[in-house]
Enzyme design. Structure first.
Site, short mmCIF file in Angstrom:
data_model
loop_
_atom_site.label_atom_id
_atom_site.label_comp_id
_atom_site.label_asym_id
_atom_site.label_seq_id
_atom_site.Cartn_x
_atom_site.Cartn_y
_atom_site.Cartn_z
N GLY A 208 0.79 -1.23 0.00
CA GLY A 208 0.00 0.00 0.00
C GLY A 208 0.82 1.28 0.00
N GLU A 239 4.89 -6.33 1.91
CA GLU A 239 4.52 -6.97 0.63
C GLU A 239 3.93 -5.93 -0.32
OE1 GLU A 239 1.77 -10.04 1.94
OE2 GLU A 239 0.29 -8.53 2.48
N GLY A 241 3.21 -3.92 -3.86
CA GLY A 241 3.03 -4.28 -5.27
C GLY A 241 3.20 -3.05 -6.14
N ARG A 242 2.21 -2.14 -6.05
CA ARG A 242 2.18 -0.97 -6.93
C ARG A 242 3.48 -0.17 -6.89
NH1 ARG A 242 -2.52 1.66 -8.72
NH2 ARG A 242 -3.71 0.59 -7.12
N CYS A 307 -16.77 1.68 -27.17
CA CYS A 307 -18.04 2.39 -27.36
C CYS A 307 -18.64 2.74 -26.00
CB CYS A 307 -19.00 1.52 -28.14
SG CYS A 307 -18.31 1.01 -29.71
N TYR A 336 -1.17 -2.84 -11.84
CA TYR A 336 -2.64 -2.70 -11.91
C TYR A 336 -3.02 -2.05 -13.24
CZ TYR A 336 -2.17 -3.61 -6.91
OH TYR A 336 -1.84 -4.16 -5.70
C1 LIG Z 1 -3.09 -5.67 -2.77
C2 LIG Z 1 -2.36 -6.14 -1.59
C3 LIG Z 1 -1.01 -5.83 -1.42
C4 LIG Z 1 -0.26 -4.92 -2.36
O1 LIG Z 1 -0.77 -3.63 -2.28
P1 LIG Z 1 -0.07 -2.43 -3.12
O2 LIG Z 1 -0.99 -1.28 -2.92
O3 LIG Z 1 0.02 -2.89 -4.53
O4 LIG Z 1 1.28 -2.22 -2.52
C5 LIG Z 1 -0.35 -6.37 -0.34
N1 LIG Z 1 -1.00 -7.16 0.53
C6 LIG Z 1 -2.31 -7.48 0.41
C7 LIG Z 1 -2.96 -8.35 1.39
C8 LIG Z 1 -3.03 -6.97 -0.65
O5 LIG Z 1 -4.33 -7.25 -0.75
#
Ligand SMILES: *Cc1c(COP(=O)(O)O)cnc(C)c1O
Length: 357
Positions: A208, A239, A241-242, A307, A336
């Site tokens: 996050g 953990e 991601g983004r 469309c 994403y």
């Molecule tokens: C989506 C998610 C992440 C990654 O979140 P980002 O905003 O991409 O860093 C990590 N842990 C859990 C449990 C998630 O659902």
């Protein structure tokens, strides 16, 4: 990366992934984290080349479904895996036998888990999260009663070991806010885990980390975050991601048409938000570079071929004079983006994928 010199752009729309740039970025995150473990959340972008680029620089991969689990195992057979997400089925949990960590979200899920398994329980804690883009309250995790019920069941099950807590609480936060949240989690979790016999507690404090689409050069302050986590007396893991993969993907496409209708100029691009859904889901203008045109800028709305009036990449942005064939590269399309898009809507061709190496 020099955008004027992208290889293979005779085939577009295309995703272009800058793998050397991604490697440098993940190395800098790793270096800032000290002893905190770094897992990559595959749901941000599970592209196999991206996973292989990240693998040497992360401690493992977090997956959120049986499909991701199978994909990551096939792509990276050696990787440590943590499995999270609400609503895991018995079949998915059976796949997870022997993985590094299972994040349990309810007592029923725990009952479905055969083991052997090392478990982190996901609390749903009433913390204040100022400024979050999303907060993971509602269906995620468990309140104190359900957590106690899980701990009691684990204590009676020799195949399941309680290791700690998994708390992905919100997304879109800056480093000081994330640190504040991490400390709140630790203050609750460490004593709670001690009362349940976990003397070497493990805290996964989630992902996050903020990504600012209005400012593509800005980065989450990993050094401040890493240094602040060092104070927490537990085994820590994150953990994200983004914030790992967003910056090193581009969606490149060309202009099909330009028209001014009732005073509004629309640039119609090949492809659309069925390839790059990010601006629609986030409600933002996707940052972009015009690669082939220069000149005095005027406002236009960049749309795709779908469309639907929702097929908008960027609204009322400034662009130089554009003609059919001009190329536009949308930035921050590494997370994403393709994998959250509704690819089959209208049955247009799929984009190409190019990897800078
Ligand atoms: C989506 C998610 C992440 C990654 O979140 P980002 O905003 O991409 O860093 C990590 N842990 C859990 C449990 C998630 O659902």
């Amino acid at each position: 990366m020099n955008l004027d010199d992208l290889p293979g752009l005779d085939r577009h729309p295309a995703y272009v992934y800058d793998l050397p740039g991604l490697k440098t970025h993940v190395q800098s995150i790793r270096a800032a984290l000290g002893g905190t473990e770094l897992f990559y959340a595959a749901k941000a972008n599970p592209d196999a080349e991206i996973l292989r680029t990240l693998a040497p620089h992360v401690d493992g991969i977090e997956v959120s479904s049986g499909g991701e689990l199978t994909h990551v195992r096939e792509t990276l057979p050696e990787a440590r895996i943590a499995f999270g997400g609400p609503g895991k089925t018995g079949e998915e949990l059976a796949l997870a036998a022997g993985i590094d960590r299972v994040h349990v979200e309810s007592p029923r899920e725990l009952d479905r888990l055969q083991g052997p398994a090392n478990v982190l329980l996901r609390p749903n804690l009433p913390f204040r999260v100022p400024g979050a883009a999303l907060t993971m309250s509602g269906p995620f995790g468990m309140d104190e009663d359900a957590l106690d019920a899980c701990a009691a069941r684990i204590a009676e099950n020799p195949h399941i070991t309680l290791r700690g807590v998994h708390a992905h609480l919100a997304s879109g936060l800056d480093a000081p806010t994330m640190l504040d949240l991490a400390h709140q989690v630790a203050e609750w979790a460490i004593p709670w885990l001690k009362t349940h016999g976990v003397d070497d507690p493990e805290l996964n404090i989630g992902g996050g980390m903020a990504v600012d689409y209005t400012s593509p050069a800005t980065r989450f302050d990993w050094p401040v975050y890493g240094a602040g986590l060092a104070d927490i007396p537990a085994r820590l893991r994150i953990e994200p991601g983004r914030a790992v993969t967003a910056y090193h993907g581009w969606y490149v496409t060309d202009v099909l048409d330009v028209k001014t209708t009732r005073g509004e100029t629309y640039v119609i691009l090949r492809g659309g938000t069925h390839h790059l859904r990010t601006p629609v889901t986030k409600g933002h203008d996707q940052p972009f570079h015009v690669l082939t045109a220069k000149g005095p800028e005027s406002p236009a709305t960049l749309v795709g071929q779908l469309c639907t009036p929702k097929d908008v990449f960027a609204r009322g942005v400034s662009v130089p004079p554009l003609r059919p064939g001009d190329l536009i590269a949308f930035a921050m399309a590494g997370a994403y983006a393709w994998n959250i898009s509704h690819h089959d809507f209208l049955m247009h061709p799929k984009p190409a994928f190019h990897y800078l190496r």
